[in-house]
Structure formats: C-alpha cells, structure tokens
Design a protein around this motif. Structure first.
Motif, PDB file in Angstrom:
ATOM      1  N   HIS A 186     -48.121 -17.158 -63.045  1.00 54.25           N
ATOM      2  CA  HIS A 186     -47.387 -17.989 -62.093  1.00 54.25           C
ATOM      3  C   HIS A 186     -47.630 -19.469 -62.366  1.00 54.25           C
ATOM      4  N   TYR A 187     -47.070 -19.940 -63.471  1.00 53.38           N
ATOM      5  CA  TYR A 187     -47.157 -21.364 -63.761  1.00 53.38           C
ATOM      6  C   TYR A 187     -46.244 -22.135 -62.809  1.00 53.38           C
ATOM      7  N   ALA A 188     -46.553 -23.413 -62.589  1.00 49.26           N
ATOM      8  CA  ALA A 188     -45.743 -24.217 -61.670  1.00 49.26           C
ATOM      9  C   ALA A 188     -46.052 -25.693 -61.876  1.00 49.26           C
ATOM     10  N   GLY A 189     -45.220 -26.562 -61.240  1.00 45.78           N
ATOM     11  CA  GLY A 189     -45.575 -27.956 -61.056  1.00 45.78           C
ATOM     12  C   GLY A 189     -45.098 -28.994 -62.034  1.00 45.78           C
ATOM     13  N   THR A 190     -44.358 -28.657 -63.072  1.00 49.32           N
ATOM     14  CA  THR A 190     -44.015 -29.646 -64.102  1.00 49.32           C
ATOM     15  C   THR A 190     -42.813 -30.515 -63.734  1.00 49.32           C
ATOM     16  N   LEU A 191     -41.999 -30.068 -62.780  1.00 49.85           N
ATOM     17  CA  LEU A 191     -40.844 -30.847 -62.310  1.00 49.85           C
ATOM     18  C   LEU A 191     -40.838 -30.761 -60.779  1.00 49.85           C
ATOM     19  N   THR A 221     -40.751 -26.504 -59.805  1.00 48.36           N
ATOM     20  CA  THR A 221     -40.519 -27.505 -58.760  1.00 48.36           C
ATOM     21  C   THR A 221     -41.603 -27.520 -57.686  1.00 48.36           C
ATOM     22  N   TYR A 222     -42.584 -26.635 -57.777  1.00 45.80           N
ATOM     23  CA  TYR A 222     -43.610 -26.551 -56.731  1.00 45.80           C
ATOM     24  C   TYR A 222     -44.663 -27.649 -56.918  1.00 45.80           C
ATOM     25  N   PRO A 223     -44.920 -28.453 -55.874  1.00 45.96           N
ATOM     26  CA  PRO A 223     -45.938 -29.504 -55.971  1.00 45.96           C
ATOM     27  C   PRO A 223     -47.359 -28.990 -55.717  1.00 45.96           C
ATOM     28  N   PHE A 224     -47.461 -27.727 -55.289  1.00 42.42           N
ATOM     29  CA  PHE A 224     -48.764 -27.124 -55.009  1.00 42.42           C
ATOM     30  C   PHE A 224     -48.651 -25.632 -55.280  1.00 42.42           C
ATOM     31  N   LEU A 225     -49.742 -25.023 -55.762  1.00 44.88           N
ATOM     32  CA  LEU A 225     -49.719 -23.593 -56.071  1.00 44.88           C
ATOM     33  C   LEU A 225     -50.817 -22.889 -55.268  1.00 44.88           C
ATOM     34  N   PRO A 226     -50.435 -22.121 -54.250  1.00 40.85           N
ATOM     35  CA  PRO A 226     -51.433 -21.398 -53.463  1.00 40.85           C
ATOM     36  C   PRO A 226     -52.011 -20.237 -54.252  1.00 40.85           C
ATOM     37  N   ALA A 227     -53.101 -19.678 -53.751  1.00 41.47           N
ATOM     38  CA  ALA A 227     -53.721 -18.540 -54.429  1.00 41.47           C
ATOM     39  C   ALA A 227     -52.876 -17.285 -54.305  1.00 41.47           C
ATOM     40  N   LYS A 228     -52.108 -17.181 -53.225  1.00 37.24           N
ATOM     41  CA  LYS A 228     -51.285 -15.995 -52.985  1.00 37.24           C
ATOM     42  C   LYS A 228     -50.141 -15.906 -53.988  1.00 37.24           C
ATOM     43  N   THR A 231     -44.177 -14.724 -55.752  1.00 35.10           N
ATOM     44  CA  THR A 231     -42.909 -14.094 -56.130  1.00 35.10           C
ATOM     45  C   THR A 231     -41.868 -14.167 -55.014  1.00 35.10           C
ATOM     46  N   PHE A 232     -42.235 -13.759 -53.795  1.00 32.40           N
ATOM     47  CA  PHE A 232     -41.271 -13.782 -52.695  1.00 32.40           C
ATOM     48  C   PHE A 232     -40.890 -15.210 -52.320  1.00 32.40           C
ATOM     49  N   THR A 233     -41.826 -16.134 -52.444  1.00 30.87           N
ATOM     50  CA  THR A 233     -41.528 -17.537 -52.169  1.00 30.87           C
ATOM     51  C   THR A 233     -40.520 -18.075 -53.172  1.00 30.87           C
ATOM     52  N   LEU A 234     -40.673 -17.682 -54.434  1.00 26.44           N
ATOM     53  CA  LEU A 234     -39.708 -18.078 -55.463  1.00 26.44           C
ATOM     54  C   LEU A 234     -38.314 -17.555 -55.127  1.00 26.44           C
ATOM     55  N   MET A 235     -38.249 -16.312 -54.699  1.00 27.90           N
ATOM     56  CA  MET A 235     -36.961 -15.708 -54.361  1.00 27.90           C
ATOM     57  C   MET A 235     -36.315 -16.431 -53.180  1.00 27.90           C
ATOM     58  N   ALA A 236     -37.111 -16.693 -52.148  1.00 26.99           N
ATOM     59  CA  ALA A 236     -36.583 -17.367 -50.968  1.00 26.99           C
ATOM     60  C   ALA A 236     -36.113 -18.780 -51.302  1.00 26.99           C
ATOM     61  N   ASN A 237     -36.881 -19.476 -52.127  1.00 25.44           N
ATOM     62  CA  ASN A 237     -36.514 -20.844 -52.483  1.00 25.44           C
ATOM     63  C   ASN A 237     -35.251 -20.863 -53.343  1.00 25.44           C
ATOM     64  N   ALA A 238     -35.087 -19.868 -54.220  1.00 23.88           N
ATOM     65  CA  ALA A 238     -33.886 -19.807 -55.045  1.00 23.88           C
ATOM     66  C   ALA A 238     -32.634 -19.644 -54.179  1.00 23.88           C
ATOM     67  N   ILE A 239     -32.747 -18.845 -53.122  1.00 29.68           N
ATOM     68  CA  ILE A 239     -31.628 -18.696 -52.187  1.00 29.68           C
ATOM     69  C   ILE A 239     -31.342 -20.015 -51.479  1.00 29.68           C
ATOM     70  N   ARG A 240     -32.402 -20.710 -51.090  1.00 27.39           N
ATOM     71  CA  ARG A 240     -32.248 -22.014 -50.414  1.00 27.39           C
ATOM     72  C   ARG A 240     -31.565 -23.010 -51.340  1.00 27.39           C
ATOM     73  N   VAL A 241     -31.948 -23.036 -52.606  1.00 27.74           N
ATOM     74  CA  VAL A 241     -31.355 -23.947 -53.583  1.00 27.74           C
ATOM     75  C   VAL A 241     -29.875 -23.618 -53.790  1.00 27.74           C
ATOM     76  N   ALA A 242     -29.566 -22.316 -53.869  1.00 24.30           N
ATOM     77  CA  ALA A 242     -28.177 -21.898 -54.048  1.00 24.30           C
ATOM     78  C   ALA A 242     -27.319 -22.363 -52.871  1.00 24.30           C
ATOM     79  N   GLU A 243     -27.867 -22.257 -51.668  1.00 19.10           N
ATOM     80  CA  GLU A 243     -27.119 -22.703 -50.489  1.00 19.10           C
ATOM     81  C   GLU A 243     -26.916 -24.221 -50.506  1.00 19.10           C
ATOM     82  N   ALA A 244     -27.938 -24.938 -50.979  1.00 19.99           N
ATOM     83  CA  ALA A 244     -27.818 -26.401 -51.070  1.00 19.99           C
ATOM     84  C   ALA A 244     -26.767 -26.790 -52.102  1.00 19.99           C
ATOM     85  N   MET A 245     -26.700 -26.053 -53.202  1.00 22.83           N
ATOM     86  CA  MET A 245     -25.681 -26.318 -54.229  1.00 22.83           C
ATOM     87  C   MET A 245     -24.290 -26.083 -53.664  1.00 22.83           C
TER      88      MET A 245
END
Length: 248
Positions: A186-191, A221-228, A231-245
């Motif tokens: 679960h890499y994150a944080g580069t953009l 796009t995540y500015p912080f990476l929790p220990a948990k 996967t589900f957060t990624l899915m939820a955020n992708a839906i949010r991004v799609a709605e914003a688009m």
C-alpha cells in the motif's frame, strides 16, 4: 488516472521526461512497515486442523499508540493453508521427526501481521533512471524510515507478545520477521491532496494542479497512510473522485 501509486507516479514522471527532458522527484512516498510475528497456541497443540474452516484474518487488534491515527494495526490469522516446507526446514531434527512434530502443532500455529502508519518525508521519493535505457526509463524507489523506527517496532512487539501470552500463546524465539523497507503493498503519498496549488499535488477532489483535466484516483493522493489496510478507503475515494469529475 488510477494505476496504483507506483504505476501512476511512473506515468507522471515519464510524461514530464518525454515532454521536457527533465527528471524530477516525487517526494513523500509512504509505505506500511510490516512485521510478521509467528505464535504457537498452546491449547491447540495435538488437535487436528480443519482447512475447510480457514478464513484469512478472522481476528484483528489495535494497539493504542498516542494519537488515534498512530495506532498499530494487527491482523491475526491461523496458519492452515501455508506451505509446510518453509516451516519444518527450521526444525532441528530429521524430516520424519519434523513432519511428526508439524502434524501435532499445525492447528496451533498462527501469525500476527503487524502494520504501522507512515508519514510523508522528503527522503522517501520516486524518480527515473534514464541512463541505462533512455527509451524505457526505470522507476527508482528511495525509501527512508522515520526517526525512531527501531524503538517503535521494539515497543510494539513487546506489547504484542504480552497480549499473546495472556491468550495462551507463545512467540518462538528468533522467528519474528521484520519485512524490508518498502516491501509492502500500500504505497501512497507522491501526489498528495492539498489545500493549495503547489506542484505535484492535487485538489481535495483529486484534480491535478499540474495537468489540465487530470484526476488521480489511487493512493498516490493520500497525504497520510494509516496502519489499517486502505483498500476500502481507496474504493470509496475513487467513487468520490468519479462523482467530482461528473460535476466538473
């Protein structure tokens, strides 16, 4: 763009390189440091294991570690469908004796997968290596641990061993495995998402501040990476991004 943090970052890096000839660094790479803690459930020794009842990560526990976002997440699973040879080859006896021993402790074996949070740091970044093959640049990963990492892991392991002991389990000496830096999934944080318009960031709706009409919908796009597990957060955020688009 949603190719995963490494894939998305490489596309961005290559796009910049092929357009301008510049090689940049995307700072702030994050990764969940993981530690595998094998244990033996004393009450299950000698009992037959039942592979058909196996379910991955049936139990989880959280270690409070100051602020809630810094909690240590632990996934507990029994060792029922793993390969046998990597285990018995460590037994100090011949093959027949090792197999006999394993059959009697198979149902008692388990692993705690310990996950730690991570934060963005300039010392951890992605860039390109174009020297070996300019036509097909190679992605370079530089990951530097946080300060105090060894002490943080050591304290958490002591707590986990105490918890397991209270549950009737023991951790075999010398078998705790600390996975190498940057060896997680679960890499994150580069953009990262940002309230500003700085370079190599995205808006709160994950719209790029560098490329027109580009939205990024993965962990980069995540500015912080929790220990948990995210996967589900990624899915939820992708839906949010799609709605914003769709509203843009």
């Amino acid at each position: 763009l949603a190719c995963g943090t490494l894939g998305t970052s490489k596309i961005v890096l290559e796009s910049i390189y092929r357009k301008t000839g510049k090689i940049i660094k995307l700072h702030g790479l994050m990764d969940n440091r993981q530690v595998l803690v094998p244990f033996l459930n004393l009450g299950m020794i000698g009992r037959p294991y039942k592979g058909d009842t196996y379910q991955y990560n049936q139990l989880a526990m959280e270690l409070e570690n100051g602020p809630l976002k810094e909690a240590v997440h632990c996934l507990v699973t029994t060792l029922k469908t793993s390969m046998i040879h990597p285990v018995i080859e460590k037994f100090p006896m011949d093959l027949r004796a090792s197999l006999h021993l394993f059959r009697n402790i198979h149902a008692a074996l388990g692993v705690v997968n310990v996950n730690f949070h991570d934060t963005r740091r300039d010392g951890s970044y992605l860039t390109l290596d174009v020297d070996s093959n300019p036509e097909q640049p190679r992605l370079v990963i530089q990951y530097t641990p946080r300060s105090g990492e060894d002490e943080r892991i050591s304290k958490s392991l002591k707590r986990i061993k105490k918890v397991l002991w209270k549950l009737g389990c023991v951790v075999p000496p010398g078998m705790v495995y600390i996975r190498p830096m940057g060896a997680s999934v679960h890499y994150a944080g580069t953009l990262p998402m940002s309230g500003g318009t700085g370079p190599w960031t995205v808006s709160k709706d994950c719209k790029s501040n560098d490329f027109e009409n580009l939205y990024i919908a993965d962990g980069s796009t995540y500015p912080f990476l929790p220990a948990k597990n995210i996967t589900f957060t990624l899915m939820a955020n992708a839906i949010r991004v799609a709605e914003a688009m769709g509203k843009a």
